[in-house]
Design a protein around this motif. Structure first.
Motif, PDB file in Angstrom:
ATOM      1  N   VAL A   5       0.856  -1.181   0.000  1.00 28.10           N
ATOM      2  CA  VAL A   5       0.000   0.000   0.000  1.00 28.10           C
ATOM      3  C   VAL A   5       0.892   1.230   0.000  1.00 28.10           C
ATOM      4  N   ASP A   6       0.857   1.938  -1.114  1.00 26.91           N
ATOM      5  CA  ASP A   6       1.706   3.126  -1.221  1.00 26.91           C
ATOM      6  C   ASP A   6       0.877   4.393  -1.049  1.00 26.91           C
ATOM      7  N   SER A   7       1.520   5.428  -0.552  1.00 24.90           N
ATOM      8  CA  SER A   7       0.837   6.686  -0.276  1.00 24.90           C
ATOM      9  C   SER A   7       1.853   7.815  -0.188  1.00 24.90           C
ATOM     10  N   GLY A   8       1.335   9.043  -0.079  1.00 22.98           N
ATOM     11  CA  GLY A   8       2.199  10.181   0.162  1.00 22.98           C
ATOM     12  C   GLY A   8       2.345  11.139  -1.005  1.00 22.98           C
ATOM     13  N   LEU A  20       7.164   9.523   0.138  1.00 22.62           N
ATOM     14  CA  LEU A  20       6.267   8.422  -0.181  1.00 22.62           C
ATOM     15  C   LEU A  20       6.494   7.281   0.800  1.00 22.62           C
ATOM     16  N   CYS A  22       5.486   3.051   1.610  1.00 22.40           N
ATOM     17  CA  CYS A  22       4.989   1.776   1.084  1.00 22.40           C
ATOM     18  C   CYS A  22       4.942   0.785   2.241  1.00 22.40           C
ATOM     19  N   THR A 120       0.607   6.112  -6.411  1.00 23.34           N
ATOM     20  CA  THR A 120       0.296   7.412  -5.811  1.00 23.34           C
ATOM     21  C   THR A 120       0.796   8.495  -6.765  1.00 23.34           C
TER      22      THR A 120
END
Length: 126
Positions: A5-8, A20, A22, A120
């Motif tokens: 799950v990646d974000s940022g 970012l 993960c 993302t």
């Protein structure tokens, strides 16, 4: 079930920074190499930065050397990509994925093409 799950991501101006993240599940970071891959509009997907499971060998594509830093927090099962001095050409969708880091003279990184995050969006624009 293996998940990344990646974000940022976000919209920033040139020169600004983003980090970012993960988060991986169902495996530990000491067993798998993890990479950040970028898909920019009209361009082929490229490996931006990778970190190996053992020894934490790192890879950076030439265009981000000196600006991006990859790291991992094993206890949190999380890989980070600190991106500084962002440029418009850094724009794209960033995916974390399992990777293969090979250090033999030079260091290379390729996707294993088995597990990917959802991506993302990073947009660098004034």
């Amino acid at each position: 079930q293996v998940q990344l799950v990646d974000s940022g991501g976000g919209l920033v101006q040139p020169g600004e920074s983003l980090t970012l993240s993960c988060v991986v599940s169902e495996f530990t970071l000491d067993r798998y190499d993890i990479g950040w891959f970028r898909q920019a509009p009209g361009k082929e997907r490229e490996a931006v930065s990778c970190i190996s499971g053992s020894f934490a060998t790192t890879y950076y594509t030439d265009s981000v050397k000196g600006r991006f830093t990859i790291s991992k927090h094993t206890a949190k099962n999380t890989v980070y990509l600190q991106m500084n001095s962002l440029k418009p050409e850094d724009t794209g969708i960033y995916y974390c994925a399992t990777a293969l880091v090979v250090q033999y003279g030079t260091t290379t990184c390729d996707s294993r093409d088995d597990y990917w995050g959802q991506g993302t969006q990073v947009t660098v624009s004034s």
